[in-house]
Scaffold this active site. Structure first.
Site, short mmCIF file in Angstrom:
data_model
loop_
_atom_site.label_atom_id
_atom_site.label_comp_id
_atom_site.label_asym_id
_atom_site.label_seq_id
_atom_site.Cartn_x
_atom_site.Cartn_y
_atom_site.Cartn_z
CE1 TYR A 170 -4.03 -1.68 5.23
CE2 TYR A 170 -3.32 0.53 4.59
CZ TYR A 170 -3.72 -0.75 4.25
OH TYR A 170 -3.81 -1.11 2.92
CB SER A 229 -0.88 0.01 1.26
OG SER A 229 -1.53 1.26 1.44
#
Length: 232
Positions: free
Chosen positions: A143, A130
């Protein structure tokens, strides 16, 4: 039939798009996810019910692929979750889930595939990380931490591997997917709704994965970042 590819997290979003793309490109694709019913909807994809947090199940799935098809040429480690929240929200169970899926799940996948890649003297691991691996924003601390870990694990594998093993990290920006549906924190959910206004289609990430896989054996595409033009 061409090469054999395993795609984890293939029931929706990026994983689903990657499985479809590789099947269309002539790969023998095994799509793995917990929601096996959604996998059965994918034409040309062999469904595999799998929870990547179960180390023994991941090993058994990969060994089974090799037993049935003779080899495993590509692994796309895509399974991931994203229940964003501020640290002071104290949602420790959600932090644990992200660590279990995004980090341990990747490690389980690497541990299962690497012996076969080594024995075959070939293979290609693609990790879907990501842009969160490269930046931290409010609500993304855990995250982003898991995605930086995914980047670091993949980079470590690249450095440790012989030239016959290729390793790629694809880092998507905002993509249309179900990931945001897991956000329970009201503030994080509202922020993500605005953030996702310019989300791109998961097929853009599938195309990036396919690009890395189709390069000559002498070319190793180590990292690709793909994001909407509006995302800074």
């Amino acid at each position: 039939m061409g090469k054999t590819a395993l795609v984890t997290g293939a029931s929706s979003g990026i994983g689903r798009a990657v499985a479809r793309k590789l099947a269309a490109d002539g790969y023998r694709v095994i799509g793995a996810a917990r929601r096996v019913g959604l996998l059965r909807e994918l034409d040309g994809v062999e469904p595999c019910e799998l929870d990547v947090t179960d180390r023994d199940a991941v090993r058994a799935a990969v060994d089974g692929i090799v037993e049935r098809h003779g080899s495993i040429d590509v692994v796309v480690a895509n399974a991931g979750v994203m229940p964003l929240s501020r640290l002071d929200a104290g949602l420790v169970h959600e932090w644990d889930r992200m660590i279990d899926v995004n980090v341990r799940g990747l490690l389980h996948t690497v541990a299962a595939a690497l012996p076969h890649f080594t024995r075959q003297d070939r293979g290609h691991l693609v990790t879907v990380a990501s842009v969160g691996a490269h930046e931290v924003v409010p609500t993304s601390a855990v995250y982003s931490g898991t995605k930086f870990a995914a980047w670091a694990i993949t980079e470590g594998l690249r450095l440790e591997s012989p030239p016959t093993l290729r390793v790629t990290t694809v880092s998507p920006g905002v993509v249309e997917s179900e990931l945001a549906d897991s956000i329970t924190d009201p503030g994080a959910r509202a922020a993500m709704a605005a953030y996702r206004e310019h989300a791109i289609a998961p097929t853009a990430i599938a195309d990036a994965v396919a690009y890395a896989l189709t390069q000559p054996d002498s070319v190793d595409v180590n990292e690709i970042v793909v994001r909407p033009v509006q995302q800074r």
